[in-house]
Design an enzyme around this catalytic site. Structure first.
Site, mmCIF file in Angstrom:
data_model
loop_
_atom_site.group_PDB
_atom_site.id
_atom_site.type_symbol
_atom_site.label_atom_id
_atom_site.label_comp_id
_atom_site.label_asym_id
_atom_site.label_seq_id
_atom_site.Cartn_x
_atom_site.Cartn_y
_atom_site.Cartn_z
ATOM 1 N N LYS A 1 60.426 -116.743 -8.474
ATOM 2 C CA LYS A 1 61.544 -115.426 -8.452
ATOM 3 C C LYS A 1 61.061 -114.501 -9.291
ATOM 4 C CE LYS A 1 66.787 -114.370 -8.748
ATOM 5 N NZ LYS A 1 67.865 -115.872 -8.708
ATOM 6 N N SER B 1 72.182 -114.459 -5.279
ATOM 7 C CA SER B 1 70.792 -113.253 -5.217
ATOM 8 C C SER B 1 69.468 -114.042 -5.398
ATOM 9 C CB SER B 1 70.489 -112.664 -6.734
ATOM 10 O OG SER B 1 70.516 -114.139 -7.735
ATOM 11 N N SER C 1 74.267 -117.596 -6.961
ATOM 12 C CA SER C 1 72.981 -117.226 -6.369
ATOM 13 C C SER C 1 72.041 -118.443 -6.227
ATOM 14 C CB SER C 1 72.422 -117.008 -7.552
ATOM 15 O OG SER C 1 73.090 -114.909 -7.697
#
Lengths: 495, 95, 493
Positions: free
Chosen positions: A82, A162, A186
């Site tokens: 990420k 997210s 998330s």
């Protein structure tokens, strides 16, 4: 075993590890298979940066280790990272314009742990800007398309957020596993939307050092993986006790993989009545009942519990998280790194840089956070929310003290929605996506989302298990039961 | 509680984010929607409740007083939009 | 903070204005840099100076994802200081973020302590002429220092150096208990003395390791507190006095002209000797304090505090009391001698086994004056405690007179050597042999019969005979003995 090279991306981490050990294929071959799959899947927009050279270099190093008989826990396993994790010398921008060009001189503790265990970095994954969002639509790099589509539809769906890039990449098999972070859901919400497994460990289990901060008291890193076993393997490597993070807890990391498949007989599973929302879809309720039945069949004891402050978790979250974020994001001022816009003086330079560098959702949260901390409002908002947080945590403690081992809830109130479908809507409507996940962050507990079925439209749906602090092992045991009962869910390739 | 556009502008300035008239108007609505949502907390009786200061029940670790870092100005200013001679440079600050 | 008046208005301290007397109310926030190797929350060096951005870690530069980890020595130093201020030590305290934007504040917030500081209320005692003043300490908290912006190197840009960023500071907040600039100066001096004794701050104001924000207001004696102005960053004790004098008179002038005081932040300009409003910083601050979520509460046990307390050095007030009691020196001399740990130690070496009062006299007068003249301090003194002690011995056993001692002091100071040997080698012993003195007196009387007659009528003329005798003996005769013999021979009383 004679696996054709083209199918290497179909292997789970556990399977790939076996194949590498047996020298059925090399780490370089495995990495090449993923790099090719990534190239073919660019339409998903899951990666913000691909790193073929770095990946092949790391794979070659892994091959050398394997040849020398020194393979480590994740030797040669290709992972996506990420964009929130600092990767030394590589793009680290939290999918924000304000971090344009930022290449840190340091590596996050979590990714350092992965590389120390032999993993290979494929690239940086798309996400909501600064991890603020539930659909991956707030990224400066544009939305991620879910590899999933409704039956008979070509409409592009969100992968959740997210960690939307992480979830989409794992579901589309363009990485073997991915790092993710979870501040209000998330990891678990995008995992539920994409038929993958995501675990947010206990706050303090994974170091926050080198992870771009959103809300410090809530942020926690964790993996998104194809199945429960892979999630256990990844978490074991990601988690550590880190002297550089004062909130990292001094408890040894157990061998989570050992829990996978262990009996759940006699475990007491709480079913919180407050999670049965008004107007909850029959589909979600049915999934939940199915999950209860599976766990009961596996020998677990089901008990009704009450978590009375559940409905206040989301409002409290939307005070605490923006407040911390407004302060954490003050460092993006155009002075030491990232975007700088011209200004007539220093204040003007700040205002122009931050206006240009932050997207709408980030600005909205900074403003809310600034407002609730401002003079005269602190007690009414922030202090009150932190008191409510104490009550939320106490709700859980009372259940655990009464002998409950874990809690089963739906992971999300619905299946994935279309890209742009909630654009222009009231921001609060989007926030409601996190209604089942956010309590866990507020109380610092571990939570895992496991795929449990498909919606009527053929989209994945997940269940969430919430555990006692630092008892991720029980979640892996229970998650395996659901996984074995529900089976695996794979998106049909269209990209 | 709800906010007006003037408050939004003041808060935006506190946060050092430039907002146009149009943005300020739109953000006022959005912020009021969020503030309306968090208003639910008023239903909770928090008398006698301690605010959460840390979600983890652990003692803060202390560091030994030794120099373990620094002496690498190049890495400190390496990402700076403007730097000179290992200094960060910013538009002149008038004291 | 609620204001409580602990003082009785004292006309000696009033400032006389056009409409009568005014009383000045002063409170201080002193920022004292903690003596430590590394910074409060990072492993970068806390040393003064260094090449630009050399003493900077990625934490200090607020790189994304960096986290603070507290330095245990800074905690200990704050506790020691609290103990030295006779203050309450809080076993649990909390670090807060103070949010504001400034280029030398990389995080966009300063980590400080707001609602729950590490040290609570304490006391500092000032020895003022004729009275002892107790100054209340409101609190002491730990916080990060900011970096430095340099504005004069470029026409349109400022340069930012973060070497100071993150260095540990103790902010010591006094109650508004000071009533004149002399008290304010004495307070800063005393605080510096205490910090230096404890070794928790070097008190070096030139390098900015101690600086004061001074709150000044005026009122009619005993009346309501007035609106205060804050004079920021005063970096010398002398300037503190000047700034207060100027600011008090400025405020009195405004009020007497029918105006009101705006609460504001001001800066002292030492060249002009005036305070000026910091207009650029007038914008209303809203620091949005909240507990730093990266840091857990700071907690320690009473045992931890007790251990630090047991290892604390003797404090200036205790030492002063002991000097008065054990050495019999005057309170004033005791105060001067205990101002610095090094002077106190030096004194004790000089005084040990000797006439302590004489030793104190010589130290506070000749010795300090000589150091001052050469711009030296105790550590670089060319004269050792042993040397000064020997001189004191020579005076005490009457081997030399006080006058000869001054010459001897100068010789030993500039040339070194053992005072006893110098006295021997140069024949500086005073003559106490009465036979020799009598011979000399007889000779002077015989040579000056007219003066003898005059002296009988006017006894003060005896001094002239003493002077003559001293001249004849090269100054070495014991002046007292000469005086007695002269008077006896002249038959005057």
């Amino acid at each position: 075993m004679d696996t054709p090279v083209t199918d290497l991306t179909a292997l789970t981490i556990a399977e790939a590890r076996k194949g590498l050990d047996a020298k059925d294929f090399s780490a370089t071959e495995l990495t090449k298979a993923y790099l090719a799959a990534m190239e073919a899947a660019r339409d998903l927009n899951a990666y913000v940066v691909e790193m073929p050279e770095k990946a092949l270099e790391m794979a070659a190093a892994s091959d050398a280790k394997i040849a020398a008989g020194e393979a480590r826990a994740l030797e040669g396993i290709p992972l996506g990272i990420k964009d929130l994790f600092a990767t030394e010398g590589f793009h680290t921008q939290a999918a924000s314009h304000i971090l344009d060009g930022f290449k840190p001189a340091y590596e996050s503790t979590v990714t350092s742990n992965l590389w120390a265990d032999g993993a290979v970095m494929l690239g940086k994954l798309n996400m909501d800007e600064f991890a603020m969002g539930s659909s991956n639509e707030t990224s400066y790099y544009g939305p991620v398309k879910s590899p999933w589509r409704k039956a008979g539809s070509n409409m592009a769906l969100v992968p959740g957020g997210s960690s939307g890039g992480s979830a989409a990449a794992v579901a589309a098999r363009i990485c073997a596993g991915a790092t993710a972070t979870d501040t209000g859901g998330s990891i678990r919400q995008p995992a539920a939307f994409t038929g993958t497994v995501g675990i947010k460990p206990t706050y303090g289990r994974c170091s926050r050092w080198g992870v771009v901060a959103f809300a410090s008291s809530l942020d926690q890193a964790g993996p998104i993986a194809r199945d429960v076993r892979d999630a256990a393997i990844l978490l074991k490597s990601m988690a550590s006790v880190d002297l550089k993070d004062t909130t990292s807890v001094d408890i040894e990391v157990p061998d989570y993989e050992a829990s996978v498949g262990q009996s759940v007989k006699g475990l007491k599973i709480g079913i919180p009545k407050e999670y049965r929302l008004d107007g909850m879809s029959a589909e979600i309720d049915g999934l939940w009942q199915q999950g209860i039945a599976w766990l009961k069949d596996a020998g677990a004891e089901i008990v009704d519990i009450s978590l009375p402050h559940t409905k206040y978790a989301l409002p409290a979250y939307y005070i605490v998280a923006p407040a911390e974020a407004s302060s954490n994001l003050a460092r993006y001022d155009g002075v030491r790194y990232g975007l700088r816009e011209k200004g007539t003086d220093i204040a003007d330079m700040y205002e122009n840089s931050r206006a240009a560098g932050f997207g709408e959702e980030v600005k909205r949260r900074i403003l809310i956070g600034t407002y609730v901390l401002s003079a005269g409002y602190y007690d009414a908002y922030y202090l009150k929310a932190q008191k409510v947080r104490t009550l939320i945590k106490r709700d859980f403690e009372l259940c655990f003290d009464a002998g409950v081992d874990a809690i089963l809830t739906p992971a999300t109130p619905s299946a994935a929605f279309g890209i742009g479908e909630k654009a222009g809507a009231d921001p609060v409507e989007m926030y409601l996506n996190d209604v089942f996940t956010v309590t866990v962050n507020m109380a610092g507990l571990p939570g895992i989302a496991v795929p449990a079925g498909l919606s009527g439209e053929g989209l994945p749906l997940g269940l969430q298990l919430i555990g006692r602090p630092f008892d991720e092992a029980t979640l892996f045991k229970l998650g395996t039961v659901i996984e074995q009962a529900a089976g695996h869910f794979t998106a049909e390739k269209w990209w | 509680m709800s906010v007006d556009t003037a408050t939004v502008r003041r808060v935006a300035h506190l946060a050092r984010i430039k907002v146009s008239e149009e943005e300020a108007g739109r953000m006022t609505e959005e912020l009021n929607s969020i503030l309306g949502f968090v208003e639910h907390l008023n239903e909770v009786d928090v008398s006698g409740v301690e605010p959460m200061t840390s979600v983890v029940e652990t003692k803060m670790r202390w560091r030994k007083d030794v120099v373990t870092d620094g002496d690498n100005p190049a890495s400190v200013v390496g990402n700076a939009p403007v730097s000179d001679d290992d200094f960060f440079m910013v538009p002149k600050v008038v004291e | 903070m609620s204001l409580i008046d602990t003082r009785t208005p004292d006309p000696k301290k009033f400032i006389n204005g056009a409409t009568g007397d005014w009383e000045v109310i002063i409170g201080m926030e002193v920022h004292a840099q903690v003596v430590s190797n590394s910074k409060l929350f990072s492993g970068a060096s806390a040393e003064y100076g260094g090449a630009p951005n050399a003493h900077v870690s990625l934490v200090d530069a607020a790189m994304p994802g960096m986290l603070p980890v507290i330095n245990e020595e800074c905690i200990k130093q704050a506790v020691r200081t609290g103990l030295g201020l006779k203050a309450e030590i809080n076993l649990k305290s909390v670090f807060d973020r103070k949010n504001y934007f400034y280029p030398d504040l990389p995080q966009g917030y300063q980590i400080s302590q707001f609602k729950q500081p590490i040290v609570g209320e304490g006391t500092v005692i000032l020895d003022m002429p004729g009275e002892t003043v107790e100054v209340g300490i409101e609190r002491l908290h730990l916080e990060q220092d900011a970096g430095k912006s340099i504005h004069d190197q470029h026409p349109t840009m400022s340069f930012v150096d973060l070497n100071r960023s993150g260095v540990a500071l103790m902010e010591i907040v006094s109650k508004p208990d000071l009533r004149c600039s002399d008290e304010a100066k004495a307070y800063l001096t005393k605080l510096r003395t205490i910090l230096r004794y404890l070794g928790t701050c070097d008190g070096n104001m030139d390098e900015g390791s101690m600086r004061a924000d001074i709150n000044v207001s005026v009122r009619k004696p005993g009346g309501e507190f007035g609106t205060r102005c804050e004079i920021k960053n005063v970096n010398s004790i002398r300037f503190a006095g000047q700034a207060i004098e100027y600011e008090a008179r400025r405020q009195i002038g405004i009020i007497e002209d029918g105006g009101t005081i705006d609460q504001e932040t001001r800066l002292f300009d030492p060249r002009e000797g005036v305070t000026r409003s910091m207009r650029s910083k007038e914008e209303a601050h809203d620091y949005r304090y909240f507990p730093d979520p990266d840091l857990l509460p700071l907690e320690f046990t009473q045992a931890f505090v007790d251990e630090l307390a047991s290892a604390l050095p003797e404090l200036p007030d205790d030492k002063k009391a002991r000097f008065i009691a054990d050495y019999g020196v005057t309170p004033y001399d005791a105060m001067v001698l205990t101002l610095e740990q090094s002077s106190a130690d030096f004194f004790e070496k000089v005084a040990k086994g000797r006439d302590a009062k004489l030793a104190a006299n010589w130290m506070t007068n000749d010795f300090f004056a000589r150091l001052n003249k050469d711009g030296k301090d105790i550590a670089s003194s060319p004269m050792s405690a042993e040397q000064l002690g020997e001189i004191v011995d020579l005076i005490a056993d009457k081997t030399i007179s006080g006058k000869i001692a001054k010459d001897l002091f100068e010789i030993v100071w500039t040339e070194g050597g053992s005072p006893k040997e110098v006295v021997e080698a140069r024949g500086m012993k005073q003559v106490t042999d009465t036979g020799a003195i009598e011979t000399a007196v007889d000779a002077v009387i015989a040579a000056n019969p007219d003066k003898v007659e005059q002296a009988k009528a006017k006894p003060t003329l005896a001094g002239w005979f003493v002077g003559q005798v001293m001249k004849q003996t090269g100054g070495k005769a014991n002046p007292q003995a000469v005086n007695e013999i002269v008077k006896a021979k002249l038959g005057i009383e």
